[in-house]
Design a protein around this motif. Structure first.
Motif: not given
Length: 505
Positions: A55-59, A68-77
């Motif tokens: 996950g990459i987030h900024y709070n 509080a903030g937003v985040g983006l998750y992605g599969a890497v394995s």
């Protein structure tokens, strides 16, 4: 005639004096942190490997202990390359000692991947971690739980680990958007500091596969993307970018990269060479990236064509570690470059500096009566969206938006769009603005027929002020695909977080 000339002179003097006496806005600071986290998710099928999400987030810190903030998750394995999720964060950070702290919170979002049991896409990830303060960053470790609760089957308890990096910024209230102040006047204030370079980049890439790659395609995959660059040294910057396929394959491919870059200027700063190295996740649309982890080295040439605007061409590579996914990239784009939050920058000869407005909009979007490919039925589809607007002047802004389905049996549907908008000045006692915008880009997945992936989204709506930084947001619009069945009206409702940055470029 003499009296008329005298009156005009007096008016000019009064205007000059009023400009000189205009109070320069207070420089404020918004404390926050970026976060990179990892969790290994157990899949419903016991024969399937765990899916590792990054996950990459900024709070932003709301006060001394909550964020509080937003985040983006992605599969890497694992076996789910192309699995992504987007959501909002909320939590608390409370010190126990000078070095130890607790971090507990919740991430709510939407997402999924092809053939993944994600249901409608809605999920939650609560966590409870113990953290340690190092001087330049924090590290946390603890428990988390993931649940795709809208008819999805992914439910998993696991450990999670995270790295948190303090990342704050200076700002003024959004009401300063479009206002000019003299450099001489700003020299006597806290704004008299070195500026930071900031870039917004819209690009189009052609993805061509190596003959040894396991992914075979007779046609070139065409990607459209949006990138944000922020400089932390004179020539060094970090970036985050997202791409989506809009032609060449069935819709659904997406990738996200982050990483460092180096900037070399020449020709009196009119020509630049940039070298970047991105790491991230990608997949979908029938493109097998194995677990999803990709690297993306790239070099680009930029040429200034207008004030603050550069034309770019780039050449790079995109591959995973075993080169089963191995492609070269070649593309072009337009880049908007600003020096922000300071008045001392290389080559700055301006007499005035201008505040540029920024809006971050988090919204829930509803598409009405969306046609499904396989069930041959219609059903409403919800998605969570995050939009970033940067004002080029007082009323015109550049926009970038990404959104992921979270309700309506369309998990894995996602969009990435960019465009332009116009927003009115505030009226109704300085509480309300009206806007209109048009976005275009890539979309696909989730049993939604978007053709090869190109979508266009005109919309209009309003923002209603509830505090200096927060507005209620509402819009209505229409989404149309090229060669697909997605041609529907939509509405969205959310929160608009806004502020202004000082530009002296």
């Amino acid at each position: 005639m003499k009296n008329l000339i005298l009156v005009i002179l007096l008016l000019n003097v009064s205007i000059v004096l009023s400009q000189e006496q205009k109070e320069i806005p207070l420089k404020k600071s918004q404390f926050g942190f970026a976060q990179l986290d990892f969790l290994s998710v157990k899949m419903p099928d016991p024969e399937e490997k765990n899916m590792t999400l990054t996950g990459i987030h900024y709070n932003v810190m709301l006060n001394k202990y909550s964020y509080a903030g937003v985040g983006l998750y992605g599969a890497v394995s694992g076996e789910r390359g192309g699995f992504f999720g987007l959501g909002i964060n909320a939590g608390i950070k409370q010190n126990i000692t000078n070095h130890l702290f607790v971090d507990a919170g919740l991430h709510f979002g939407g997402g999924g991947g092809a053939l993944t049991p994600d249901g409608g896409g809605a999920y939650i990830i609560p966590h409870a971690n113990l953290g340690y303060h190092f001087k330049p960053f924090d590290v946390t470790l603890g428990y988390s739980y993931i649940n795709f609760f809208d008819y999805g089957k992914i439910k998993s308890h696991q450990f999670n680990a995270a790295i948190q990096i303090p990342l704050s910024f200076d700002y003024a209230d959004f009401t300063e958007n479009g206002n000019d102040y003299s450099i001489e006047g700003l020299k006597e204030t806290a704004w008299n500091q070195p500026s930071n370079r900031f870039g917004l980049f819209v690009h189009f890439d052609n993805l061509s596969f190596d003959e040894n790659s396991q992914f075979k395609q007779n046609t070139t995959i065409r990607l459209a993307g949006f990138e944000i660059q922020s400089y932390f040294r004179k020539n060094w910057f970090y970036f985050i970018k997202a791409d989506g396929a809009y032609s060449g394959i069935p819709s659904g491919y997406m990738d996200v990269f982050v990483g460092p870059g180096y900037h070399l200027s020449m020709n009196k700063n009119r020509t630049n060479i940039l070298a970047k190295f991105g790491v991230g996740a990608g997949g979908g649309g029938g493109v097998d990236t194995k677990g999803g982890f990709l690297i993306n080295p790239d070099i680009s040439l930029e040429q200034k064509v207008l004030k603050n605007i550069y034309l770019t061409v780039n050449k790079g590579f995109m591959l995973n570690f075993d080169k089963s996914f191995n492609a070269s990239t070649f593309g072009f784009g337009l880049k908007y470059l600003e020096d922000i939050n300071g008045i001392s920058s290389e080559g700055n000869t301006k007499a005035t500096a201008e505040f540029k407005g920024v809006e971050v909009i988090i919204a829930e979007e509803i598409y009405f009566n969306v046609q499904r490919m396989y069930g041959k039925h219609t059903q409403n589809m919800n998605q969570i969206s995050v939009e970033f607007n940067f004002f080029l002047n007082k009323n015109i802004y550049a926009a970038g938006q990404t959104s992921f389905a979270n309700f309506g049996n369309a998990g894995a549907y996602a969009e990435g769009t960019v465009g332009l908008g116009v927003e009115t000045n505030r009226f109704f006692d300085e509480t309300t603005t009206v806007f209109a915008q048009i976005l275009g880009g890539a979309a696909g997945g989730g049993d939604i027929n978007t053709g090869e992936g190109f979508v266009i989204k005109p919309s209009t709506g309003l923002n209603f002020k509830v505090s200096d930084k927060l507005n209620l947001h509402a819009a209505v619009g229409y989404v149309k695909t090229h060669g697909g069945d997605l041609n529907n009206t939509f509405v969205n409702f959310g929160i608009n977080y806004n502020f202004s940055l000082l530009s002296a470029r």
